[in-house]
Scaffold this motif. Structure first.
Motif, PDB file in Angstrom:
ATOM      1  N   ILE A  96       0.840  -1.190   0.000  1.00  0.00           N
ATOM      2  CA  ILE A  96       0.000   0.000   0.000  1.00  0.00           C
ATOM      3  C   ILE A  96       0.873   1.236   0.000  1.00  0.00           C
ATOM      4  N   ASN A  97       0.615   2.142  -0.921  1.00  0.00           N
ATOM      5  CA  ASN A  97       1.342   3.404  -0.935  1.00  0.00           C
ATOM      6  C   ASN A  97       0.688   4.366   0.045  1.00  0.00           C
ATOM      7  N   ALA A  98       0.175   5.477  -0.430  1.00  0.00           N
ATOM      8  CA  ALA A  98      -0.421   6.463   0.459  1.00  0.00           C
ATOM      9  C   ALA A  98      -1.735   5.961   1.042  1.00  0.00           C
ATOM     10  N   MET A  99      -1.976   6.339   2.283  1.00  0.00           N
ATOM     11  CA  MET A  99      -3.247   6.095   2.950  1.00  0.00           C
ATOM     12  C   MET A  99      -3.730   7.423   3.510  1.00  0.00           C
ATOM     13  N   ALA A 100      -5.020   7.556   3.672  1.00  0.00           N
ATOM     14  CA  ALA A 100      -5.552   8.847   4.104  1.00  0.00           C
ATOM     15  C   ALA A 100      -6.912   8.686   4.755  1.00  0.00           C
ATOM     16  N   TRP A 101      -7.269   9.692   5.495  1.00  0.00           N
ATOM     17  CA  TRP A 101      -8.613   9.835   6.061  1.00  0.00           C
ATOM     18  C   TRP A 101      -9.265  11.065   5.442  1.00  0.00           C
ATOM     19  N   TYR A 102     -10.491  10.893   4.983  1.00  0.00           N
ATOM     20  CA  TYR A 102     -11.327  11.975   4.491  1.00  0.00           C
ATOM     21  C   TYR A 102     -12.565  12.050   5.386  1.00  0.00           C
ATOM     22  N   ARG A 103     -13.263  13.154   5.289  1.00  0.00           N
ATOM     23  CA  ARG A 103     -14.536  13.265   5.993  1.00  0.00           C
ATOM     24  C   ARG A 103     -15.527  14.055   5.153  1.00  0.00           C
TER      25      ARG A 103
ATOM     26  N   VAL B  83      -8.652  14.953   5.429  1.00  0.00           N
ATOM     27  CA  VAL B  83      -8.343  15.276   6.821  1.00  0.00           C
ATOM     28  C   VAL B  83      -6.848  15.106   7.078  1.00  0.00           C
ATOM     29  N   ALA B  84      -6.318  13.942   6.713  1.00  0.00           N
ATOM     30  CA  ALA B  84      -4.913  13.648   6.950  1.00  0.00           C
ATOM     31  C   ALA B  84      -4.464  12.545   6.006  1.00  0.00           C
ATOM     32  N   GLY B  85      -3.182  12.606   5.630  1.00  0.00           N
ATOM     33  CA  GLY B  85      -2.618  11.584   4.776  1.00  0.00           C
ATOM     34  C   GLY B  85      -1.275  11.130   5.294  1.00  0.00           C
ATOM     35  N   ILE B  86      -0.890   9.915   4.899  1.00  0.00           N
ATOM     36  CA  ILE B  86       0.398   9.370   5.334  1.00  0.00           C
ATOM     37  C   ILE B  86       0.946   8.490   4.226  1.00  0.00           C
ATOM     38  N   THR B  87       2.240   8.679   3.935  1.00  0.00           N
ATOM     39  CA  THR B  87       2.889   7.865   2.915  1.00  0.00           C
ATOM     40  C   THR B  87       3.390   6.569   3.532  1.00  0.00           C
ATOM     41  N   ARG B  88       3.827   5.676   2.662  1.00  0.00           N
ATOM     42  CA  ARG B  88       4.387   4.431   3.173  1.00  0.00           C
ATOM     43  C   ARG B  88       5.635   4.700   4.009  1.00  0.00           C
ATOM     44  N   GLY B  89       6.345   5.768   3.671  1.00  0.00           N
ATOM     45  CA  GLY B  89       7.513   6.153   4.432  1.00  0.00           C
ATOM     46  C   GLY B  89       7.199   6.973   5.668  1.00  0.00           C
ATOM     47  N   LEU B  90       5.912   7.129   5.988  1.00  0.00           N
ATOM     48  CA  LEU B  90       5.419   7.751   7.223  1.00  0.00           C
ATOM     49  C   LEU B  90       5.477   9.272   7.215  1.00  0.00           C
ATOM     50  N   SER B  91       5.602   9.889   6.040  1.00  0.00           N
ATOM     51  CA  SER B  91       5.422  11.333   5.966  1.00  0.00           C
ATOM     52  C   SER B  91       3.926  11.634   6.054  1.00  0.00           C
TER      53      SER B  91
ATOM     54  N   VAL C 266      -7.324  20.577  11.680  1.00  0.00           N
ATOM     55  CA  VAL C 266      -7.086  19.472  12.626  1.00  0.00           C
ATOM     56  C   VAL C 266      -5.645  19.415  13.116  1.00  0.00           C
ATOM     57  N   LYS C 267      -4.800  20.289  12.611  1.00  0.00           N
ATOM     58  CA  LYS C 267      -3.393  20.268  13.024  1.00  0.00           C
ATOM     59  C   LYS C 267      -3.284  20.486  14.524  1.00  0.00           C
ATOM     60  N   GLY C 268      -2.472  19.662  15.167  1.00  0.00           N
ATOM     61  CA  GLY C 268      -2.297  19.753  16.602  1.00  0.00           C
ATOM     62  C   GLY C 268      -3.332  18.982  17.401  1.00  0.00           C
ATOM     63  N   ARG C 269      -4.380  18.523  16.750  1.00  0.00           N
ATOM     64  CA  ARG C 269      -5.420  17.756  17.460  1.00  0.00           C
ATOM     65  C   ARG C 269      -5.515  16.315  16.971  1.00  0.00           C
ATOM     66  N   PHE C 270      -5.308  16.092  15.694  1.00  0.00           N
ATOM     67  CA  PHE C 270      -5.411  14.760  15.103  1.00  0.00           C
ATOM     68  C   PHE C 270      -4.022  14.226  14.757  1.00  0.00           C
ATOM     69  N   THR C 271      -3.869  12.914  14.854  1.00  0.00           N
ATOM     70  CA  THR C 271      -2.616  12.267  14.466  1.00  0.00           C
ATOM     71  C   THR C 271      -2.922  11.035  13.626  1.00  0.00           C
ATOM     72  N   ILE C 272      -2.339  10.979  12.443  1.00  0.00           N
ATOM     73  CA  ILE C 272      -2.495   9.815  11.576  1.00  0.00           C
ATOM     74  C   ILE C 272      -1.263   8.936  11.728  1.00  0.00           C
ATOM     75  N   SER C 273      -1.499   7.634  11.724  1.00  0.00           N
ATOM     76  CA  SER C 273      -0.395   6.682  11.814  1.00  0.00           C
ATOM     77  C   SER C 273      -0.780   5.427  11.039  1.00  0.00           C
ATOM     78  N   ARG C 274       0.194   4.557  10.815  1.00  0.00           N
ATOM     79  CA  ARG C 274      -0.096   3.337  10.070  1.00  0.00           C
ATOM     80  C   ARG C 274       0.828   2.219  10.509  1.00  0.00           C
ATOM     81  N   ASP C 275       0.378   1.010  10.256  1.00  0.00           N
ATOM     82  CA  ASP C 275       1.176  -0.192  10.512  1.00  0.00           C
ATOM     83  C   ASP C 275       1.274  -0.917   9.172  1.00  0.00           C
ATOM     84  N   ASN C 276       2.421  -0.785   8.524  1.00  0.00           N
ATOM     85  CA  ASN C 276       2.566  -1.361   7.183  1.00  0.00           C
ATOM     86  C   ASN C 276       2.475  -2.884   7.209  1.00  0.00           C
TER      87      ASN C 276
END
Length: 121
Positions: free
Chosen positions: A31-38, A48-56, A63-73
């Motif tokens: 999986i490459n990029a993953m993201a949350w939309y609303r 809302v937030a996105g995260i690359t496979r490299g965790l950028s 939502v900056k400062g309140r939400f955190t996106i993370s992933r488990d590859n």
């Protein structure tokens, strides 16, 4: 086929927290990029937030400062930790992923079915 299944939505008071999870399964090579939309009622779906496979990561300003996106590859999972929730965060939250399927080659974009988040004032 690939399925994305969200969980963790619900009703919470303003100032509270929720953690959304999204599990990807099926014919996944990686999986490459993953993201949350609303999408709130009467409004367009927004990132809302996105995260690359490299965790950028990247976040929408509200939502900056309140939400955190993370992933488990290893588990093909993406998470959204939502703190200090506000009534304006009320929406259906959707998981999105760019999946390299197998047998390949092929990169396809998939959506989950959505999970409702309601923040009461």
């Amino acid at each position: 086929q690939v399925q994305l299944v969200e969980s963790g939505g619900g009703l919470v008071q303003a100032g509270g927290s929720l953690r959304l999870s999204c599990a990807a399964s099926g014919s996944i090579f990686s999986i490459n990029a993953m993201a949350w939309y609303r999408q709130a009622p009467g409004k367009q779906r927004e990132l809302v937030a996105g995260i690359t496979r490299g965790l950028s990561t990247n976040y929408t300003d509200s939502v900056k400062g309140r939400f955190t996106i993370s992933r488990d590859n290893a588990k093909n999972m993406v998470y959204l930790q939502m703190n200090s929730l506000k009534p304006e965060d009320t929406a259906v939250y959707y998981c999105n992923a760019d999946v390299i399927t197998k047998p390949g080659p092929g990169i396809y974009n998939y959506w989950g079915q959505g999970t409702q988040v309601t923040v009461s004032s």
